[in-house]
Design a protein around this motif. Structure first.
Motif, PDB file in Angstrom:
ATOM      1  N   MET A  91       7.081  -0.993   5.046  1.00 15.45           N
ATOM      2  CA  MET A  91       6.354  -1.698   3.995  1.00 15.45           C
ATOM      3  C   MET A  91       7.211  -2.872   3.537  1.00 15.45           C
ATOM      4  O   MET A  91       8.343  -2.676   3.104  1.00 15.45           O
ATOM      5  CB  MET A  91       6.100  -0.759   2.807  1.00 15.45           C
ATOM      6  N   TRP A 109       1.495  -6.413   0.024  1.00 13.24           N
ATOM      7  CA  TRP A 109       2.398  -5.820   1.001  1.00 13.24           C
ATOM      8  C   TRP A 109       1.796  -5.838   2.402  1.00 13.24           C
ATOM      9  O   TRP A 109       0.579  -5.805   2.572  1.00 13.24           O
ATOM     10  CB  TRP A 109       2.716  -4.370   0.615  1.00 13.24           C
ATOM     11  N   VAL A 126       1.877  -3.412   5.602  1.00  8.15           N
ATOM     12  CA  VAL A 126       2.175  -2.024   5.963  1.00  8.15           C
ATOM     13  C   VAL A 126       1.910  -1.862   7.457  1.00  8.15           C
ATOM     14  O   VAL A 126       0.806  -2.152   7.933  1.00  8.15           O
ATOM     15  CB  VAL A 126       1.302  -1.049   5.152  1.00  8.15           C
ATOM     16  N   PHE A 145      -2.106  -4.790   2.098  1.00 10.46           N
ATOM     17  CA  PHE A 145      -2.434  -3.944   0.948  1.00 10.46           C
ATOM     18  C   PHE A 145      -2.007  -4.679  -0.309  1.00 10.46           C
ATOM     19  O   PHE A 145      -0.854  -5.096  -0.428  1.00 10.46           O
ATOM     20  CB  PHE A 145      -1.685  -2.614   1.058  1.00 10.46           C
ATOM     21  N   TRP A 162      -5.789  -1.257  -6.333  1.00  9.50           N
ATOM     22  CA  TRP A 162      -5.197  -1.718  -5.085  1.00  9.50           C
ATOM     23  C   TRP A 162      -6.190  -1.514  -3.947  1.00  9.50           C
ATOM     24  O   TRP A 162      -6.964  -0.558  -3.961  1.00  9.50           O
ATOM     25  CB  TRP A 162      -3.916  -0.944  -4.769  1.00  9.50           C
ATOM     26  N   ALA A 216      -6.840  -2.169   0.547  1.00 15.12           N
ATOM     27  CA  ALA A 216      -6.648  -2.695   1.901  1.00 15.12           C
ATOM     28  C   ALA A 216      -8.039  -2.848   2.491  1.00 15.12           C
ATOM     29  O   ALA A 216      -8.810  -1.892   2.529  1.00 15.12           O
ATOM     30  CB  ALA A 216      -5.813  -1.748   2.749  1.00 15.12           C
ATOM     31  N   LYS A 259      -1.705   5.685   5.179  1.00 10.84           N
ATOM     32  CA  LYS A 259      -2.413   5.853   3.906  1.00 10.84           C
ATOM     33  C   LYS A 259      -1.442   6.291   2.816  1.00 10.84           C
ATOM     34  O   LYS A 259      -1.495   5.792   1.686  1.00 10.84           O
ATOM     35  CB  LYS A 259      -3.533   6.875   4.062  1.00 10.84           C
ATOM     36  N   MET A 301       0.619   3.447   1.474  1.00 11.54           N
ATOM     37  CA  MET A 301      -0.101   2.600   0.521  1.00 11.54           C
ATOM     38  C   MET A 301      -0.276   3.294  -0.825  1.00 11.54           C
ATOM     39  O   MET A 301      -0.150   2.671  -1.882  1.00 11.54           O
ATOM     40  CB  MET A 301      -1.443   2.189   1.122  1.00 11.54           C
TER      41      MET A 301
END
Length: 212
Positions: A126, A137, A139, A148, A159, A161, A197, A200
């Protein structure tokens, strides 16, 4: 006869597959501390369908399944490694289903790079998309990369993605500016592993929570 046997075996095999769980919520274990977290997932109801005889019976079973609410169960934990060391939030331990591992800053003095490692050898990195900006970020597990980011730069309780190839993954707090409880909307394809996942989820709850 052979045709009927084939249909029976196909239906029985299809219905006895175990559906995958879906990550659903994460909450701090204590109301006044953010060093221990519990992660929950939805587990679909499993029914014994080994005795399915034909498509009519299958339809009846599917109708019964619609009457059941899916169950949410504890699926994982996230915990600061050095609970007794003040002001060191750079190393964490996690459990997620059968997976165990760590999440660490790659360097103690650099909060813009983190690494998730399972004890089975999976690695997810990350990194901030922009220098000194902790709201967005990249990832990656070296085969897939996801972006993300927080919806807002000055408020970190939403947040997302959003990827055209893999779907969306969205987290938000249940109450505005209260980082103790989060809901997760996982609409990613099955190609995205749970380790990504979790990475994140960690980024969201870590950066939205006070260091206490």
């Amino acid at each position: 006869m052979k045709k009927h046997l084939f249909i029976f075996l196909f239906l029985a095999g299809f219905l006895t597959k175990t559906p995958a769980q879906t990550l659903s919520t994460i909450s701090s274990r204590w109301s006044d501390s953010f060093v221990e977290w519990e992660l929950y997932a939805i587990f679909p109801i499993e029914k014994d369908t080994t005795a399915v005889q034909d498509s009519l019976e299958m339809a009846e079973i599917e109708k019964e399944n619609e009457e059941y609410e899916p169950e949410e169960e504890l699926y994982g934990t996230l915990q600061l490694r050095w609970l007794n060391v003040k002001d060191d939030f750079s190393e964490w331990d996690f459990e997620l289903g059968d997976l165990r591992g760590t999440i660490k800053q790659r360097w103690k003095n650099d909060p813009e790079q983190w690494e998730l490692r399972t004890y089975d050898g999976e690695v997810v990195t990350m990194r901030t998309a922009w220098p000194r900006d902790l709201s967005e970020w990249r990832v990656t597990n070296n085969s897939t990369t996801l972006n993300f980011k927080s919806r807002w730069t000055n408020q970190l309780d939403e947040w997302i993605a959003d990827d055209k190839n893999f779907g969306t993954f969205y987290l938000h707090t249940l109450r505005m500016r209260d980082p103790r409880d989060w809901t997760i909307q996982d609409k990613f394809s099955s190609e995205i592993p749970e380790t990504m996942k979790l990475a994140m989820i960690f980024l969201a709850v870590f950066h939205a929570s006070p260091r206490q």
